[in-house]
Design an enzyme around this catalytic site. Sequence first.
Site, PDB file in Angstrom:
ATOM      1  N   HIS A   1      -3.899  -4.999  -0.150  1.00  0.00           N
ATOM      2  CA  HIS A   1      -3.481  -5.569   1.132  1.00  0.00           C
ATOM      3  C   HIS A   1      -3.531  -7.095   1.060  1.00  0.00           C
ATOM      4  CE1 HIS A   1      -3.161  -2.109   3.957  1.00  0.00           C
ATOM      5  NE2 HIS A   1      -3.828  -1.516   2.983  1.00  0.00           N
TER       6      HIS A   1
ATOM      7  N   GLU B   1      -2.784  -9.231   3.149  1.00  0.00           N
ATOM      8  CA  GLU B   1      -3.188  -9.858   4.413  1.00  0.00           C
ATOM      9  C   GLU B   1      -4.689  -9.831   4.646  1.00  0.00           C
ATOM     10  OE1 GLU B   1      -3.356  -5.587   5.359  1.00  0.00           O
ATOM     11  OE2 GLU B   1      -2.089  -6.838   4.107  1.00  0.00           O
TER      12      GLU B   1
ATOM     13  N   CYS C   1       0.833  -1.209   0.000  1.00  0.00           N
ATOM     14  CA  CYS C   1       0.000   0.000   0.000  1.00  0.00           C
ATOM     15  C   CYS C   1       0.870   1.263   0.000  1.00  0.00           C
ATOM     16  CB  CYS C   1      -0.975  -0.035   1.183  1.00  0.00           C
ATOM     17  SG  CYS C   1      -2.414   1.044   0.934  1.00  0.00           S
TER      18      CYS C   1
END
Length: 366
Positions: free
Chosen positions: A339, A341, A255
């Site tokens: 992202h 994750e 990001c």
Amino acid sequence: MSSCEEFKGVLVLEDGSIFEGKGLGAEGEAFGEVVFNTSMTGYQEALTDPSYHGQILLMTYPLQGNYGVNPEFTQSERIWAKGFIAMRSSESLSRYLKENGVPGVQLPQTREVTLKIRERGTMMGAVLAFRTKRFFRFSPEDILEQILRTPTPGELNLVKETSTVREVIYPSRKSSPRIVLWDFGVKRSILELLRPLGEVIRVPWDTPPERIVELNPNLIVLSNGPGDPQHPALEPAVKGIRWLGEEGYPLFGICLGHQLLSLAFGGNTYKLRFGHRGSNHPVEETATGRVFITSQNHGYATYEPSLPEDVHVTHRNLNDSTVEGIAAEGLKVRGLQFHPEGGPGPHDTRDIFPRIVRWALEGGGG
């Protein structure tokens, strides 16, 4: 104060639009950039994501806000969003906002606000939450004047406020690899996915690159974070990233970290009209054509025409073709705008973390 007093909530936008509803959370007012998130769940993760620092968060999905709060979902030690807007709310959410001093508003529907932001672009605004007798002390004119005086998140060094202030070591059963996490406002879920892979050393945003070299990392991860990647306060970090890459250290940005990599290796960034915030963004891996559904939270993007020939696009957003990943030819450099994750969001791309560690240990090729 009478318990029968109505708790009023109001959203005011910089174009003079006023949306009235019920108050939520703490009494008071909050000024910031109004942004919307299209996720169906995950309001607690979003509220505690440091990347929302300086912003008023609007959840577009009607049922967001109705299932309470859970300590396991937090992405940092506090709520970073300055204000909150939703259609539904639970008592536990309202209490959670109040405990963090964050005012909110519960609107009859959020569609009109979302459409206005999509048409005009992201706007500054204010959320007010007051008991009826206190609310009428404020005029829309006064609020609008203060909105227009409020600095945008891009004008402030928000990274300084969200980063760790000291080095933190997270030991591992594995003696190797050693991962330096350069913290520009990291989410807990990123840290949780890195820790099983090796020893993690989390360092502040303004850490000199020479100190990172002293830590002898096998991999340097540049975290997410709030604000404009071109903020002057981040220029030393951008120069340090360039130097570390040219020295041969493996770099992986997420990001904001991806945007800093883009700047460090010759590219440019720009502000998106209303940003990408949600957990259902399709992204294509350009080399394979494989498509992932990703979690995203960013208001800036890499400007593809500015990238030099030796920096190529590895991932692309299928909604608007914006850059979602880069790699620098001849260097151990990788960046992802989305992202991997999740947190909240799908887990399509979580396997990227062990793959990146293997990539770094094997010399950063391919």
